[in-house]
Design a protein around this motif. Structure first.
Motif, PDB file in Angstrom:
ATOM      1  N   TYR A  47     -18.233  26.110 -17.016  1.00 21.47           N
ATOM      2  CA  TYR A  47     -17.646  24.969 -17.429  1.00 21.47           C
ATOM      3  C   TYR A  47     -18.137  24.586 -18.825  1.00 21.47           C
ATOM      4  N   LEU A  48     -19.026  24.934 -19.495  1.00 19.81           N
ATOM      5  CA  LEU A  48     -19.605  24.274 -20.829  1.00 19.81           C
ATOM      6  C   LEU A  48     -19.740  25.509 -21.771  1.00 19.81           C
ATOM      7  N   GLY A  49     -19.390  26.920 -21.244  1.00 16.84           N
ATOM      8  CA  GLY A  49     -19.274  27.821 -22.499  1.00 16.84           C
ATOM      9  C   GLY A  49     -20.540  28.448 -22.537  1.00 16.84           C
ATOM     10  N   GLU A  50     -20.406  29.776 -23.191  1.00 18.07           N
ATOM     11  CA  GLU A  50     -21.599  30.816 -22.880  1.00 18.07           C
ATOM     12  C   GLU A  50     -22.888  30.224 -23.583  1.00 18.07           C
ATOM     13  N   ASP A  51     -22.813  29.213 -24.673  1.00 21.31           N
ATOM     14  CA  ASP A  51     -23.814  28.835 -25.353  1.00 21.31           C
ATOM     15  C   ASP A  51     -24.551  27.740 -24.517  1.00 21.31           C
ATOM     16  N   ARG A  52     -25.887  27.891 -24.756  1.00 21.87           N
ATOM     17  CA  ARG A  52     -26.714  26.992 -24.009  1.00 21.87           C
ATOM     18  C   ARG A  52     -26.833  25.722 -24.680  1.00 21.87           C
ATOM     19  N   ARG A  53     -26.671  24.507 -24.043  1.00 24.11           N
ATOM     20  CA  ARG A  53     -26.543  23.268 -24.603  1.00 24.11           C
ATOM     21  C   ARG A  53     -27.900  22.684 -24.964  1.00 24.11           C
ATOM     22  N   HIS A  67     -18.716  15.706 -11.011  1.00 24.45           N
ATOM     23  CA  HIS A  67     -18.725  15.639  -9.714  1.00 24.45           C
ATOM     24  C   HIS A  67     -18.026  17.162  -9.061  1.00 24.45           C
ATOM     25  N   GLU A  68     -17.168  17.630  -9.801  1.00 22.36           N
ATOM     26  CA  GLU A  68     -16.678  19.077  -9.431  1.00 22.36           C
ATOM     27  C   GLU A  68     -17.612  20.127  -9.853  1.00 22.36           C
ATOM     28  N   PHE A  69     -18.245  20.061 -10.768  1.00 25.00           N
ATOM     29  CA  PHE A  69     -19.473  20.891 -11.089  1.00 25.00           C
ATOM     30  C   PHE A  69     -20.587  20.796 -10.034  1.00 25.00           C
ATOM     31  N   GLU A  70     -21.099  19.594  -9.694  1.00 23.38           N
ATOM     32  CA  GLU A  70     -22.099  19.595  -8.815  1.00 23.38           C
ATOM     33  C   GLU A  70     -21.588  19.958  -7.333  1.00 23.38           C
ATOM     34  N   ALA A  71     -20.484  19.736  -7.007  1.00 23.50           N
ATOM     35  CA  ALA A  71     -20.272  20.192  -5.619  1.00 23.50           C
ATOM     36  C   ALA A  71     -20.195  21.754  -5.419  1.00 23.50           C
ATOM     37  N   ALA A  72     -19.632  22.263  -6.906  1.00 19.24           N
ATOM     38  CA  ALA A  72     -19.853  23.829  -6.943  1.00 19.24           C
ATOM     39  C   ALA A  72     -21.064  24.501  -6.669  1.00 19.24           C
TER      40      ALA A  72
END
Length: 284
Positions: free
Chosen positions: A178-184, A247-252
């Motif tokens: 969802y956010l890319g390879e790099d850690r935020r 919400h989509e991320f949390e469901a997954a």
């Protein structure tokens, strides 16, 4: 060896990052192991009137655990840039502080100055927060403010991002999808390697150069729902990063965690490390 969990460039936490999550932080962040709490208390043996300076206190986990064990504590200073966290920490200490006084200081840790004279800290703690700070400057402040035989305790046990279990690795991969390879990290930007400099290096270059290292293995049992709650309090998976896909991320994520759970439980084996640092010639 403890290496920073975030880059120094991430600076300090602030209300934009953790303020809205203070209640979740108190509920979902792991506490301090009992053995580590007793180790901290033992550093104050023979100190007639211990004073605690807790830097980056979160919701007060360290002083809350220490007060019932070190009943001689006479004063606690809580230091954070995050007003919401300071309010939560002070509130959680109120029912248990007894005659111990509590002051809060809103600002970067290295700028701390006590509200009243005569309260030189005898124990300075920094639990899962040193990586947010200007570390050499914090240790210089500690040298200026602390009592002659004070102890600095830097503590931590990593995060679920660094945990190596299959379920944690799969969760990390989902976040990256969802956010890319790099850690935020921080309120913006991404994680950058700290250049090989550890907390031990920082301490070796400070007045608190006599260091002992203590390791406490522990095992935690998470429910999938608790992991979801924990993620909301982190800088690498906080809700705002996902925008309208949260919400989509949390469901997954919940489905992934439920698939990996055994009997509804996700196991985390970790090591809680405590670095106890004293000035050269300080009492052991």
């Amino acid at each position: 060896m403890i290496r920073p969990a975030q880059p120094a460039s991430a600076a300090v936490s602030d209300d934009a990052l953790f303020g809205p999550e203070a209640a979740g932080y108190a509920r979902y962040r792991p506490g301090v192991p009992d053995a580590a709490v007793h180790l901290l208390a033992a550093t104050q043996h023979g100190v007639p009137a211990p004073v605690l300076l807790d830097l980056g206190p979160g919701t007060g986990q360290v002083p809350r655990a220490l007060l019932p064990v070190l009943r001689r504590l006479v004063h606690i200073d809580l230091v954070d840039v995050n007003v919401s966290m300071l309010e939560a920490a002070r509130a959680v200490l109120e029912p248990v502080r007894g005659t111990c006084t509590v002051d809060v200081f809103t600002g970067a840790a290295h700028t701390f100055a006590p509200a009243a004279p005569g309260r030189a800290p005898t124990l300075i703690t920094c639990c899962r927060s040193f990586h947010w700070m200007a570390r050499p400057e914090v240790l210089s402040m500690a040298d200026r403010m602390a009592s002659p035989h004070a102890v600095v305790a830097i503590m931590g046990d990593g995060s679920l991002w660094t945990h190596e279990a299959d379920w944690a690795a799969a969760l990390r991969e989902l976040i990256q999808s969802y956010l890319g390879e790099d850690r935020r990290a921080g309120t913006s930007g991404t994680y950058a390697e700290p250049g090989g400099r550890s907390y031990e290096d920082d301490l070796a270059d400070s007045a608190f150069s006599e260091v002992t290292e203590h390791h406490f293995p522990l095992s935690r049992a998470w429910t999938p729902e608790d992991v979801i709650g924990y993620l909301r309090t982190t800088s690498f998976a906080r809700p705002t990063l996902f925008a309208d896909r949260h919400h989509e991320f949390e469901a997954a994520a919940l489905q992934l965690l439920q698939d990996h759970a055994v009997g509804g439980v996700l196991k985390e084996d970790a090591v809680f490390t405590v670095l106890l640092a004293r000035r050269s010639g300080g009492a052991a």
